[in-house]
Design an enzyme around this catalytic site. Structure first.
Site, PDB file in Angstrom:
ATOM      1  N   ARG A  74       0.838  -1.194   0.000  1.00 34.30           N
ATOM      2  CA  ARG A  74       0.000   0.000   0.000  1.00 34.30           C
ATOM      3  C   ARG A  74       0.877   1.249   0.000  1.00 34.30           C
ATOM      4  O   ARG A  74       0.574   2.237  -0.657  1.00 34.30           O
ATOM      5  CB  ARG A  74      -0.931   0.015   1.226  1.00 34.30           C
ATOM      6  CG  ARG A  74      -1.663   1.346   1.376  1.00 34.30           C
ATOM      7  CD  ARG A  74      -2.716   1.344   2.458  1.00 34.30           C
ATOM      8  NE  ARG A  74      -2.354   0.649   3.667  1.00 34.30           N
ATOM      9  CZ  ARG A  74      -1.527   1.114   4.614  1.00 34.30           C
ATOM     10  NH1 ARG A  74      -0.945   2.298   4.463  1.00 34.30           N
ATOM     11  NH2 ARG A  74      -1.271   0.399   5.677  1.00 34.30           N
ATOM     12  N   TYR A  89     -16.682  17.310 -15.604  1.00 31.64           N
ATOM     13  CA  TYR A  89     -17.087  15.910 -15.730  1.00 31.64           C
ATOM     14  C   TYR A  89     -18.117  15.582 -14.652  1.00 31.64           C
ATOM     15  O   TYR A  89     -17.988  15.999 -13.495  1.00 31.64           O
ATOM     16  CB  TYR A  89     -15.849  15.025 -15.612  1.00 31.64           C
ATOM     17  CG  TYR A  89     -16.114  13.570 -15.340  1.00 31.64           C
ATOM     18  CD1 TYR A  89     -16.953  12.824 -16.161  1.00 31.64           C
ATOM     19  CD2 TYR A  89     -15.520  12.939 -14.256  1.00 31.64           C
ATOM     20  CE1 TYR A  89     -17.206  11.488 -15.898  1.00 31.64           C
ATOM     21  CE2 TYR A  89     -15.759  11.596 -13.986  1.00 31.64           C
ATOM     22  CZ  TYR A  89     -16.605  10.885 -14.807  1.00 31.64           C
ATOM     23  OH  TYR A  89     -16.852   9.566 -14.545  1.00 31.64           O
ATOM     24  N   ASP A 131      -7.074  18.936 -14.659  1.00 33.92           N
ATOM     25  CA  ASP A 131      -7.395  17.601 -15.164  1.00 33.92           C
ATOM     26  C   ASP A 131      -6.960  17.556 -16.630  1.00 33.92           C
ATOM     27  O   ASP A 131      -7.552  18.191 -17.486  1.00 33.92           O
ATOM     28  CB  ASP A 131      -8.893  17.348 -15.027  1.00 33.92           C
ATOM     29  CG  ASP A 131      -9.289  15.922 -15.407  1.00 33.92           C
ATOM     30  OD1 ASP A 131      -8.580  15.306 -16.216  1.00 33.92           O
ATOM     31  OD2 ASP A 131     -10.317  15.445 -14.911  1.00 33.92           O
ATOM     32  N   LYS A 157      -8.085   6.313 -19.317  1.00 33.96           N
ATOM     33  CA  LYS A 157      -8.394   6.849 -20.631  1.00 33.96           C
ATOM     34  C   LYS A 157      -7.172   6.759 -21.550  1.00 33.96           C
ATOM     35  O   LYS A 157      -6.668   5.670 -21.803  1.00 33.96           O
ATOM     36  CB  LYS A 157      -8.924   8.265 -20.491  1.00 33.96           C
ATOM     37  CG  LYS A 157     -10.017   8.437 -19.420  1.00 33.96           C
ATOM     38  CD  LYS A 157     -11.196   7.513 -19.595  1.00 33.96           C
ATOM     39  CE  LYS A 157     -12.412   7.883 -18.746  1.00 33.96           C
ATOM     40  NZ  LYS A 157     -12.252   7.793 -17.302  1.00 33.96           N
TER      41      LYS A 157
END
Length: 382
Positions: free
Chosen positions: A53, A106, A178, A203
């Protein structure tokens, strides 16, 4: 990396953080599918690894590569783009702080602010970021972040990153950009003054519709450390196999983006002359209101195209009539996708100031043969 190989984006994408494995000579970073690591005595960590982690060698390779591609000091890989956004907000904001967001952000980002961050105590205002006077007027003493998306999803508006960086600096706030639609191949926000870049690596960076992921890249080391602390403390990290898949996608980002852009330009040309289409939204069009800014800060205009039909019913019919353009959410993969944002990706913004037009169609133009894509759209529009 050695200085002599740091020659271009394409070279960095293949080599940054990805040296040959010292044990086997493998030229691709291994998938370290491991949760814990043997320590050489109390506190004696091999390479800084103790628990995956906190850090994992496969994830480190991806994070190093992304930082190099964006020109930042620290890259961090997350389980999704929204996990990256949440970690950023928790790291730099406190209850009572204020954030400016795009008025066409978004839908998932809007949902995060409206349904998660606002109940936590954060306030936010949607503002048209291409109106700099409106941005200045929205700044408050408690504004901590200007949240920029450019080009925006799905209306493809363009914001002036350098100008927003100046406003943020004057206000003592951070500028977060972004960069998912453009990717670091077409746009480098940190070089224009942004403090941190956000990606849904699902993406274009991943590029093959086979992995979910997100990333943050910080311009300075101190912010990078704050973000890294929250990445570890909150735990929404990219797993080793997800990191490996994303890193594999990064290697071909440049050649894929060239093809995405070339195909999108041909699609835009066809749509712009089609009688059934009311309006085409694409930053590469000279008539686009953000075209001049896009020319200044982007090398090309991307693979995303939106257009408006003459009725909502016509928009739905087109989305359901294509064969090569698959009806589906997400974007940025090698295959072409089509969707109706009002009822799909941006349904969470319905009834809000960010509601998108119901006659809008969004295309993620893939890397198939352009003539086949044009034929498919022509048939659907007829």
């Amino acid at each position: 990396m050695d200085n002599e190989v740091r020659r271009s984006f394409e070279t960095l994408a293949i080599h940054a953080g990805q040296q040959a494995d010292p044990v086997t000579g493998a030229v691709v970073p291994p998938i370290y599918q491991v949760s814990t690591y043997k320590q050489d005595g109390i506190g004696g960590l091999r390479g800084g690894y103790e628990y995956s982690r906190s850090a994992n060698p496969t994830r480190t390779a991806l994070e190093t590569c992304l930082a190099e591609l964006e020109g930042g000091r620290r890259g961090l890989a997350f389980a999704s783009g929204l996990a990256a956004e949440d970690a950023l907000l928790r790291a730099v904001c406190r209850p009572g702080d204020h954030v400016i967001i795009p008025d066409d952000a978004y839908g998932g980002t809007y949902r995060l602010f409206a349904k998660v961050a606002e109940p936590w105590g954060l306030t936010f205002d949607p503002v048209p970021l291409n109106d700099l006077d409106a941005v200045r007027a929205a700044v408050r003493p408690d504004t901590r972040v200007i949240w920029c998306e450019t080009p925006t999803n799905p209306l493809l508006n363009v914001a002036d990153i350098a100008a927003l960086a100046g406003i943020a600096a004057e206000a003592g706030a951070l500028l977060a950009v972004d960069n998912t639609f453009a990717s670091p191949y077409l746009q480098r926000p940190l070089e224009l003054g942004a403090d941190v870049v956000v990606h849904s690596t699902t993406k274009y960076i991943g590029g093959h519709s086979d992995v979910i992921g997100g990333a943050l890249v910080a311009r300075d080391a101190a912010l990078g450390e704050r973000l890294a602390f929250h990445q570890n403390a909150m735990g929404a990290v990219a797993g080793p196999f997800d990191a490996w898949l994303t890193l594999r996608g990064v290697k071909t980002l440049a050649v894929r983006m060239d093809r995405h852009c070339a195909n999108a330009e041909k699609v835009v040309e066809m749509l712009s002359g089609h009688g059934a289409v009311r309006e085409v939204l694409y930053p590469g069009l000279p008539g686009h209101p953000g075209h001049e800014v896009a020319v200044k800060q982007m090398s090309r205009f991307g693979g995303m195209v939106s257009f408006r039909m003459r009725t909502p019913e016509a928009a739905v019919r087109v989305c359901e009539a294509t064969k090569l353009f698959t009806l589906g959410e997400s974007l940025g993969g090698v295959e072409s996708l089509i969707e109706h944002p009002h009822r799909m990706t941006h349904a969470s913004a319905a009834g809000s100031p960010l509601e998108v037009p119901d006659d809008l169609v969004r295309l993620s133009v893939g890397i198939e043969d352009a003539s086949d894509l044009l034929e498919d759209l022509e048939r659907a529009l007829s």
